[in-house]
Design a protein around this motif. Sequence first.
Motif, PDB file in Angstrom:
ATOM      1  N   SER A  83       7.866  -8.110  -6.815  1.00  0.00           N
ATOM      2  CA  SER A  83       8.993  -8.309  -7.726  1.00  0.00           C
ATOM      3  C   SER A  83      10.249  -8.734  -6.974  1.00  0.00           C
ATOM      4  N   GLY A 104       6.328  -2.496  -7.909  1.00  0.00           N
ATOM      5  CA  GLY A 104       6.887  -3.755  -7.422  1.00  0.00           C
ATOM      6  C   GLY A 104       5.855  -4.739  -6.902  1.00  0.00           C
ATOM      7  N   ALA A 113      10.681  -4.496  -2.919  1.00  0.00           N
ATOM      8  CA  ALA A 113       9.320  -4.060  -3.250  1.00  0.00           C
ATOM      9  C   ALA A 113       8.373  -4.342  -2.084  1.00  0.00           C
TER      10      ALA A 113
END
Length: 142
Positions: free
Chosen positions: A92, A69, A96
């Motif tokens: 992301s 992420g 994350a």
Amino acid sequence: MKKYIPDLYKSFLLYLILAITIFTPGTMSAQNKNMMVRISEIEIFPEFLSEYKAVLKEESSASVKLEPGVLAIFPMYQKNDSTQIRILEIYSDQDAYQSHLKTPHFQKYKTTTIKMVKSLKLIDMNSIDTESMKMLFRKMNE
């Protein structure tokens, strides 16, 4: 055998539809709306500068390498004052980012550098052109 071919065909069509949905520009923009972008403005006490840079380099590298992420953690410093650190962080999504805060490498960075940091300002940003951002990452791999 006749039943196998239609099932395989259906599966192929479902995967094709999924791939088209995921990789069309409109869908990618919708996914990027959840992206978290931040600029960290950090001032380091001069006597800790080389030690801080080493710890930051280790942490940023581990974050990008180990965390799916974490899209980018790009540390830099001002040319006219190397104690002025800036970090471009791209995650992301918010989950994350929250996950990143709990990782051993981030916890090590935070506890190791706390005495080195004179000031810290976190600035959350909104991206203007996520399509160009994708080109940037693609160009870096060429």
